[in-house]
Design an enzyme around this catalytic site. Structure first.
Site, PDB file in Angstrom:
ATOM      1  N   ASP A 102       0.842  -1.201   0.000  1.00  0.00           N
ATOM      2  CA  ASP A 102       0.000   0.000   0.000  1.00  0.00           C
ATOM      3  C   ASP A 102       0.876   1.250   0.000  1.00  0.00           C
ATOM      4  O   ASP A 102       2.033   1.209   0.420  1.00  0.00           O
ATOM      5  CB  ASP A 102      -0.881   0.027   1.256  1.00  0.00           C
ATOM      6  CG  ASP A 102      -1.860  -1.129   1.284  1.00  0.00           C
ATOM      7  OD1 ASP A 102      -2.160  -1.684   0.212  1.00  0.00           O
ATOM      8  OD2 ASP A 102      -2.315  -1.469   2.395  1.00  0.00           O
TER       9      ASP A 102
HETATM   10  N1  URA Z   1      -1.292  -5.871   3.946  1.00  0.00           N
HETATM   11  C1  URA Z   1      -1.761  -4.594   3.954  1.00  0.00           C
HETATM   12  O1  URA Z   1      -2.785  -4.303   4.546  1.00  0.00           O
HETATM   13  N2  URA Z   1      -1.050  -3.680   3.281  1.00  0.00           N
HETATM   14  C2  URA Z   1       0.101  -3.945   2.632  1.00  0.00           C
HETATM   15  O2  URA Z   1       0.705  -3.050   2.058  1.00  0.00           O
HETATM   16  C3  URA Z   1       0.575  -5.276   2.646  1.00  0.00           C
HETATM   17  C4  URA Z   1      -0.149  -6.218   3.319  1.00  0.00           C
END
Ligand code: URA
Length: 249
Positions: A102
């Protein structure tokens, strides 16, 4: 081998692009600028540099990036800064991120042009461990730990697969999952009535984030790291058949 062929096979660009690099004096062989595209290099012995960076003659390329928060994991985005903008001085065409973090997640991101390895690492069938450090809003209750270990309902048909949970401090935990569903860690913590405030990926399979890499920095994988990933996840027969398919054989 001709210098222009060496450069394009090392991933520096198309034959015509690398000829331009050579003409512009951006290419050196053993420390001397060479301006003839047809001059010969010994691929195993000569040190060929583009813009001062040594190129190794290998078919595929592998880098680890310490992704900072604030950049999106995409190869292109018209509005936001991407992880590819952070590695724009790597003279290799066709790199892409393996999986997605993310925008606000930090940590280990593998970049490669090896589609077979990427496919294997992302395949749910391969059960590749991904370990995350999470800072959370509240200490985890025993019930929450046990629910995460068994699998939780994140609003999809199937519960999550069992995760490994390690408590570091009251509000700092390590979570290891083998799936890669959208916002998975955040949704898992939400399912146990908690919240992720900070998230960092520490490892993917045998590959661990290099502690010496500052946020935003990257480095090529060491030969031992590449070998370990391939040994664990890619069988040569699979690579041959995938490459034959791509070549239309
Ligand atoms: N899980 C999440 O919520 N975000 C990420 O970036 C990776 C795994």
């Amino acid at each position: 081998m001709r210098l222009d062929r060496f450069l394009s096979e090392a991933g520096a660009g198309t034959r015509s692009e690398v000829k331009q690099f050579i003409r512009k004096g951006l290419v050196s062989v053993n420390g001397s600028i060479i301006k003839e595209a047809g001059s010969q290099v010994a691929e195993e012995e000569d040190v060929v540099c583009l813009k001062g960076q040594p190129l190794s003659f290998s078919k595929y390329h592998y880098y680890m990036l310490h992704k900072p928060a604030g950049v999106v994991t995409a190869t292109m985005d018209s509005r936001q800064k991407t992880v590819m903008d952070l590695v724009s001085d790597i003279p290799v065409k066709g790199l892409f991120p393996v999986g997605r973090l993310d925008k606000d997640t930090e940590g280990l991101l593998l970049l490669t042009d090896d589609g077979v390895l990427a496919h294997e690492l992302l395949s749910p069938k391969k059960h590749v461990d991904k370990t995350y450090l999470a800072e959370i809003r509240e200490p985890l209750s025993l019930e929450a730990v046990s629910a995460l270990r068994q699998g939780v309902d994140i609003g999809e048909k199937k519960k999550t697969e069992p995760a490994k949970v390690e408590l570091l401090e009251e509000k700092r935990i390590l979570l290891t999952i083998q799936e890669g569903r959208y916002h998975q860690i955040k949704r898992m913590l939400k399912a146990v009535e908690n919240e992720v405030l900070y998230l960092k990926r520490l490892s993917m399979g045998s590959l661990t984030l290099d502690e010496n890499l500052m946020k935003g920095e990257y480095r090529p994988l060491k030969e031992s790291e590449i070998e370990a990933l391939k040994k664990e996840y890619v069988h040569d027969a699979k690579r041959e058949s995938a490459e034959e398919k791509t070549a239309g054989i």
